[in-house]
Design an enzyme around this catalytic site. Structure first.
Site, PDB file in Angstrom:
ATOM      1  N   GLU A 193       1.674   2.133 -13.494  1.00 45.46           N
ATOM      2  CA  GLU A 193       0.336   2.439 -13.007  1.00 45.46           C
ATOM      3  C   GLU A 193      -0.274   3.557 -13.857  1.00 45.46           C
ATOM      4  OE1 GLU A 193      -1.213   4.221  -8.873  1.00 45.46           O
ATOM      5  OE2 GLU A 193      -0.124   2.333  -8.645  1.00 45.46           O
ATOM      6  N   HIS A 236      -5.213   1.386  -6.733  1.00 43.95           N
ATOM      7  CA  HIS A 236      -4.710   2.547  -5.975  1.00 43.95           C
ATOM      8  C   HIS A 236      -5.863   3.316  -5.322  1.00 43.95           C
ATOM      9  CE1 HIS A 236      -1.156   5.576  -5.767  1.00 43.95           C
ATOM     10  NE2 HIS A 236      -1.885   5.624  -4.653  1.00 43.95           N
ATOM     11  N   VAL A 237      -6.643   2.591  -4.531  1.00 42.63           N
ATOM     12  CA  VAL A 237      -7.816   3.180  -3.872  1.00 42.63           C
ATOM     13  C   VAL A 237      -7.652   3.221  -2.354  1.00 42.63           C
ATOM     14  CG1 VAL A 237      -9.427   2.548  -5.703  1.00 42.63           C
ATOM     15  CG2 VAL A 237      -8.965   0.913  -3.860  1.00 42.63           C
ATOM     16  N   VAL A 278       0.850  -1.192   0.000  1.00 42.97           N
ATOM     17  CA  VAL A 278       0.000   0.000   0.000  1.00 42.97           C
ATOM     18  C   VAL A 278       0.883   1.239   0.000  1.00 42.97           C
ATOM     19  CG1 VAL A 278      -2.017  -1.078   1.060  1.00 42.97           C
ATOM     20  CG2 VAL A 278      -0.224  -0.123   2.532  1.00 42.97           C
ATOM     21  N   ALA A 279       2.119   1.083  -0.457  1.00 43.12           N
ATOM     22  CA  ALA A 279       3.082   2.180  -0.486  1.00 43.12           C
ATOM     23  C   ALA A 279       3.051   2.847  -1.864  1.00 43.12           C
ATOM     24  CB  ALA A 279       4.475   1.654  -0.144  1.00 43.12           C
ATOM     25  N   ARG A 280       4.008   2.512  -2.700  1.00 44.71           N
ATOM     26  CA  ARG A 280       4.065   2.952  -4.083  1.00 44.71           C
ATOM     27  C   ARG A 280       4.568   1.792  -4.918  1.00 44.71           C
ATOM     28  NH1 ARG A 280       1.189   6.491  -2.785  1.00 44.71           N
ATOM     29  NH2 ARG A 280       1.359   8.738  -3.197  1.00 44.71           N
ATOM     30  N   ASP A 284      -2.237  -2.711  -3.837  1.00 47.15           N
ATOM     31  CA  ASP A 284      -3.059  -1.552  -4.170  1.00 47.15           C
ATOM     32  C   ASP A 284      -2.314  -0.612  -5.092  1.00 47.15           C
ATOM     33  OD1 ASP A 284      -5.441   0.094  -3.919  1.00 47.15           O
ATOM     34  OD2 ASP A 284      -4.204   1.464  -2.725  1.00 47.15           O
TER      35      ASP A 284
END
Length: 311
Positions: free
Chosen positions: A254, A273-274, A224-226, A249
């Site tokens: 992306e 990415h939510v 859930v970082a990048r 995520d």
């Protein structure tokens, strides 16, 4: 610092935000999403569109020094395009709870085989079987900023053994935080590894072939970082080989192209990415903007400065 003289001139990217801020005395709020020229030259605060690429900030060139407010926590790539003189503030305090909530949801979904069970539901099959559990598992949370701390806090009721990892080792009120350099020795014992770090030169490609090979067989990687924290090709290879599972995520690239291998890999859960984009976001953004306006009106420094003004 002295207080601001005259009304504060603010731009926001949506009518929803304008309506939330317009009733504030001493402010003039205009909708501007940074496409096209600015609506006026005397701006004090510009709110950037959510999830916009840093390149939109080139629209601020030529404007007097002002405060730029992001709606995201991360700010990678901003310093290279932010015009001199402007202060850049991130949205710390807005997304941590929702992102941690999703991180825990991804752990539960993967451990309890929810994608498999939902496919069975769609096929009207009663697919009873044992699954891994979150309870009694060992979870490494890499990154102890706002998101990492929120993940740790939400894991406490789940009866897991949480190991905190940050750039530098230390001891705090909650116990020991291990240094990131210790990860090779820690990974073989972890059932789940959660990534909650910012993307910067020290974390880019942190999760590579060697990192994945050190993980416990069939362990779960949660990002859930990048996306750039993980070498995507190495992750694809590790999942295909049955070495690890993944719940992501964020990915690199992306958005993920439709033909990318990650879409169809067994053992991978993807969300687009939510993490921070929940119903909690809007009121928290509005609350942050109100605090910023109060600070500016009173002549105080803005909140959440992550890039100070360059001369």
């Amino acid at each position: 610092m002295s207080g601001h003289h005259g009304p504060l001139v603010v731009t926001v990217p949506t009518e929803e935000l304008r309506a939330a801020l317009a009733p504030i005395a001493g402010t003039e709020v205009t909708v501007w999403d940074l496409s096209g020229p600015p609506p006026r030259a005397d701006l004090d605060l510009v709110v950037v569109p959510y999830m916009a690429a840093p390149t939109v900030l080139t629209a601020l060139r030529g404007l007097r020094p002002l405060v730029v407010q992001s709606q995201s926590i991360g700010y990678e790539g901003v310093s290279t395009v932010l015009p001199d003189g402007h202060v850049f503030c991130n949205a710390a305090g807005v997304h941590e709870a929702s992102t941690a909530e999703l991180a825990v949801g991804l752990m539960i979904a993967s451990q309890r085989r929810l994608p498999t069970l939902l496919r069975a539901q769609a096929e009207h099959r009663w697919a009873h079987a044992e699954s891994p559990a979150l309870a009694d598992s060992k979870v490494i949370v890499v990154g102890q900023g706002g998101v990492g701390r929120a993940v740790v806090g939400r894991l406490k009721p789940f009866e897991v053994d949480v190991l905190r990892v940050a750039t530098h080792g230390r001891v705090d009120a909650d116990g020991v935080v291990r240094a990131v350099g210790e990860l090779p020795a820690l990974l073989p014992d972890a059932d789940i590894v959660v990534l909650a770090v910012p993307l910067n030169p020290s974390t880019a490609a942190l999760v590579d072939r060697e990192f994945l090979a050190a993980m416990k067989p069939a362990a779960l990687l949660v990002n859930v970082a990048r996306g750039g924290v993980v070498v995507t090709a190495d992750l694809v290879d590790a999942v295909r080989a049955g070495r690890v599972r993944a719940a992501l995520d964020v990915v690199d690239p992306e958005p993920l192209p439709p033909e990318h291998a990650l879409w169809g890999l067994e053992g991978v859960i993807l969300t687009p990415h939510v993490g921070g984009h929940s119903a909690a976001m809007h009121p928290r953004v509005v609350a942050l903007l109100r605090r910023q306006l109060d600070a500016l009106a009173g002549g105080a420094p803005p909140h959440n400065i992550v890039i100070p003004a360059r001369p």
